[in-house]
Design a protein around this motif. Structure first.
Motif, PDB file in Angstrom:
ATOM      1  N   UNK A  23       6.286   1.277 -15.641  1.00 46.20           N
ATOM      2  CA  UNK A  23       6.026   1.507 -14.159  1.00 46.20           C
ATOM      3  C   UNK A  23       5.670   2.876 -14.028  1.00 46.20           C
ATOM      4  N   UNK A  24       6.669   3.942 -14.501  1.00 45.97           N
ATOM      5  CA  UNK A  24       6.610   5.245 -14.486  1.00 45.97           C
ATOM      6  C   UNK A  24       5.115   5.825 -14.758  1.00 45.97           C
ATOM      7  N   UNK A  25       4.651   5.298 -16.088  1.00 47.19           N
ATOM      8  CA  UNK A  25       3.335   5.433 -16.564  1.00 47.19           C
ATOM      9  C   UNK A  25       2.305   5.260 -15.423  1.00 47.19           C
ATOM     10  N   UNK A  26       2.268   3.967 -14.928  1.00 46.39           N
ATOM     11  CA  UNK A  26       1.406   3.288 -13.905  1.00 46.39           C
ATOM     12  C   UNK A  26       1.162   4.305 -12.705  1.00 46.39           C
ATOM     13  N   UNK A  27       2.271   4.400 -12.133  1.00 51.77           N
ATOM     14  CA  UNK A  27       2.477   5.032 -10.869  1.00 51.77           C
ATOM     15  C   UNK A  27       2.288   6.570 -10.815  1.00 51.77           C
ATOM     16  N   UNK A  28       2.717   7.272 -11.960  1.00 56.94           N
ATOM     17  CA  UNK A  28       2.419   8.567 -12.005  1.00 56.94           C
ATOM     18  C   UNK A  28       0.932   8.939 -12.186  1.00 56.94           C
ATOM     19  N   UNK A  49       0.750  -1.048   0.087  1.00 59.62           N
ATOM     20  CA  UNK A  49       0.089   0.018   0.026  1.00 59.62           C
ATOM     21  C   UNK A  49       0.851   1.228  -0.145  1.00 59.62           C
ATOM     22  N   UNK A  50       1.864   1.371  -0.729  1.00 64.80           N
ATOM     23  CA  UNK A  50       2.732   2.402  -0.886  1.00 64.80           C
ATOM     24  C   UNK A  50       3.151   2.718  -2.552  1.00 64.80           C
ATOM     25  N   UNK A  51       3.263   3.845  -2.794  1.00 61.69           N
ATOM     26  CA  UNK A  51       3.316   4.240  -4.120  1.00 61.69           C
ATOM     27  C   UNK A  51       4.863   5.042  -4.591  1.00 61.69           C
ATOM     28  N   UNK A  52       4.968   5.872  -3.597  1.00 62.78           N
ATOM     29  CA  UNK A  52       6.275   6.705  -4.067  1.00 62.78           C
ATOM     30  C   UNK A  52       7.389   6.172  -4.181  1.00 62.78           C
ATOM     31  N   UNK A  84      12.893  -1.025 -20.429  1.00 60.33           N
ATOM     32  CA  UNK A  84      11.704  -1.488 -20.484  1.00 60.33           C
ATOM     33  C   UNK A  84      11.313  -1.837 -19.099  1.00 60.33           C
ATOM     34  N   UNK A  85      12.029  -2.190 -18.150  1.00 57.30           N
ATOM     35  CA  UNK A  85      11.466  -2.587 -16.878  1.00 57.30           C
ATOM     36  C   UNK A  85      11.093  -1.392 -16.057  1.00 57.30           C
ATOM     37  N   UNK A  86      11.726  -0.249 -16.229  1.00 60.87           N
ATOM     38  CA  UNK A  86      11.432   0.962 -15.559  1.00 60.87           C
ATOM     39  C   UNK A  86      10.420   2.079 -16.089  1.00 60.87           C
ATOM     40  N   UNK A 110      11.813   3.839  -7.490  1.00 57.65           N
ATOM     41  CA  UNK A 110      12.774   2.784  -7.758  1.00 57.65           C
ATOM     42  C   UNK A 110      12.321   2.367  -9.334  1.00 57.65           C
ATOM     43  N   UNK A 111      11.207   2.599  -9.963  1.00 58.53           N
ATOM     44  CA  UNK A 111      10.788   2.237 -11.242  1.00 58.53           C
ATOM     45  C   UNK A 111      11.787   3.301 -12.132  1.00 58.53           C
ATOM     46  N   UNK A 112      11.795   4.588 -11.576  1.00 57.36           N
ATOM     47  CA  UNK A 112      12.505   5.641 -12.454  1.00 57.36           C
ATOM     48  C   UNK A 112      13.995   5.395 -12.380  1.00 57.36           C
ATOM     49  N   UNK A 113      14.413   4.864 -11.181  1.00 60.68           N
ATOM     50  CA  UNK A 113      16.026   4.418 -11.222  1.00 60.68           C
ATOM     51  C   UNK A 113      16.243   3.445 -12.237  1.00 60.68           C
ATOM     52  N   UNK A 114      15.434   2.549 -12.479  1.00 57.94           N
ATOM     53  CA  UNK A 114      15.727   1.448 -13.549  1.00 57.94           C
ATOM     54  C   UNK A 114      15.812   1.952 -14.748  1.00 57.94           C
ATOM     55  N   UNK A 115      15.138   2.912 -15.096  1.00 56.21           N
ATOM     56  CA  UNK A 115      14.846   3.406 -16.513  1.00 56.21           C
ATOM     57  C   UNK A 115      16.151   4.490 -16.569  1.00 56.21           C
ATOM     58  N   UNK A 116      16.534   5.105 -15.491  1.00 55.28           N
ATOM     59  CA  UNK A 116      17.548   6.150 -15.591  1.00 55.28           C
ATOM     60  C   UNK A 116      18.918   5.210 -15.837  1.00 55.28           C
ATOM     61  N   UNK A 117      19.213   4.100 -15.224  1.00 58.05           N
ATOM     62  CA  UNK A 117      20.221   3.225 -15.302  1.00 58.05           C
ATOM     63  C   UNK A 117      20.379   2.565 -16.825  1.00 58.05           C
ATOM     64  N   UNK A 118      19.200   2.299 -17.485  1.00 54.42           N
ATOM     65  CA  UNK A 118      19.184   1.748 -18.694  1.00 54.42           C
ATOM     66  C   UNK A 118      19.518   2.861 -19.542  1.00 54.42           C
TER      67      UNK A 118
END
Length: 412
Positions: A401-406, A359-362, A396-398, A367-375
């Motif tokens: 998820x950025x779309x979903x959580x934002x 029950x946590x989003x931020x 592709x992993x990050x 974390x998803x943003x970090x995956x995308x940045x690394x890629x």
């Protein structure tokens, strides 16, 4: 206060959503204390709950609504991004494109897409989602089939522009429909599953492009990339016709649910304050539009969407070209797009499942943003071919998820 007026229609199985709304209004009129009102609502909920298998109900909704939208989104993303696969099959050479003409043909799609998103979502409130969304799908599938017949840059631009116009209303319309059907605690994983249609389209797109281009090139005097547009557009057209009969509208009018299931689910949504499920709230009024325009969060969400959309579409449209630039042949490059997308789907689903459980989003968004940045950092800085290919997995992993959580963070 006569609570039996609320419970009786539910027990005998003849209640309707309108009766529940009317009876709940009567309760609020005749109530003298908040305790009485709370008791009546709990009594209604408990009576409905005893008549409904909650897990079975949720499976019915997921299989009818969510699965349909996932397939539709997969086809939508396939139709907008298959031009990247067509490029490796000789589209540029056959049409005589030069300079930045290919990049322009990609960009013009988003002109129609941006301009018609809001008008399309206004239309969906005038008509019904079960009619409007499949209608859009029918039209854009015809446009994709027409792309198989283009002869020059001008015709390619025209079809790409029209594709953006008719695809524009699908994604916001689907999010709107999903938000009408699920409680907030159930949304993140289902938004992720919906967005997984985009990831899966990349994986299936690579497989389809490989086999269509390899085995259909030259058949009927048509190049492989023309067959790619034609067959994928035809698949979308066939499913769009089926969607007219499969896709539901709003919970209070769902005919695939029993009376008890429908009333129970509408009551749950009202309790969750997800939606009032009242038809008047599906209409647009000037006051609501004013509240949207003056909401600062809207503009923050737009800014976030610009950055996320740039990252997402750079991968969706250029991943085949990117892998080809690593030194692989065109056909093998089509197949090598599959593993990053499949891995991205698995990782993104795991993140959202954990998000719902915790029950946590931020922090999951970070974390998803970090995956995308690394890629993307790896794609920009690394020269080793193997590490470059690994970087595409992080992208592709990050990014999905950025779309979903934002989106979910904006909903609250």
């Amino acid at each position: 206060m006569d609570i039996s007026r609320t419970n009786k229609p539910i027990i005998n199985g003849t209640s309707t959503t309108e009766e529940i709304v009317r009876n709940s209004n009567e309760i609020s009129i005749y109530s003298t204390t908040n305790d009485d009102d709370d008791f009546s609502r709990k009594s209604t909920q408990q009576t409905l709950q005893s008549l409904v298998d909650k897990k079975r109900l949720l499976r019915k909704i997921d299989s009818r609504l969510l699965l349909t939208l996932v397939v539709m989104y997969c086809l939508a993303c396939l139709d907008r991004s298959n031009i990247g696969n067509a490029r490796l099959a000789g589209l540029e050479n056959n049409l005589g494109l030069y300079g930045n003409q290919y990049q322009i043909s990609l960009a013009v799609f988003f002109i129609g897409y941006v301009l018609f998103e809001i008008p399309s979502n206004m239309v969906i409130k005038k008509f019904t989602p079960s009619k409007w969304i499949p209608t859009l799908m029918v039209v854009w599938s015809v446009v994709v089939c027409c792309m198989a017949a283009v002869k020059n840059f001008g015709e390619l631009i025209a079809t790409r522009l029209l594709l953006g116009v008719f695809e524009a209303g699908f994604t916001p319309g689907a999010f709107f429909l999903l938000s009408m059907w699920y409680k907030r605690s159930q949304c993140a994983v289902r938004f992720s599953l919906f967005c997984s249609g985009s990831v899966l389209s990349g994986a299936f797109g690579g497989f389809l492009a490989y086999f269509i281009i390899r085995y259909m090139d030259g058949k009927g005097n048509l190049e492989g990339w023309r067959w790619l547009f034609l067959l994928e557009g035809l698949a979308t057209f066939i499913f769009s016709l089926a969607a007219f009969f499969i896709l539901p509208n709003f919970p209070e009018t769902a005919t695939f649910l029993t009376v008890q299931e429908r009333d129970y689910w509408v009551t749950c949504l009202r309790k969750d304050d997800c939606t009032s499920n009242d038809s008047q709230h599906h209409k647009i009024d000037h006051h609501s539009l004013y509240l949207v325009v003056r909401d600062l969060k809207i503009y923050i969400a737009i800014l976030i969407g610009i950055f996320i959309g740039t990252a997402l579409n750079s991968i969706a449209l250029y991943l085949p070209t990117l892998i080809y630039s690593m030194g692989f042949d065109p056909l093998k490059s089509q197949l090598l797009t599959v593993p990053p997308y499949f891995a991205g789907w698995c990782i993104s689903l795991a993140i959202t499942l954990h998000s719902d459980k915790a029950e946590e989003r931020s922090f999951h968004l970070i974390f998803a943003g970090c995956l995308a940045v690394i890629g993307f950092f790896g794609l920009a800085m690394i020269e080793n071919v193997n590490l470059l290919y690994v970087s595409t997995f992080f992208c592709t992993a990050g990014k999905y998820e950025l779309i979903v959580f934002s989106f979910f963070e904006y909903l609250g």
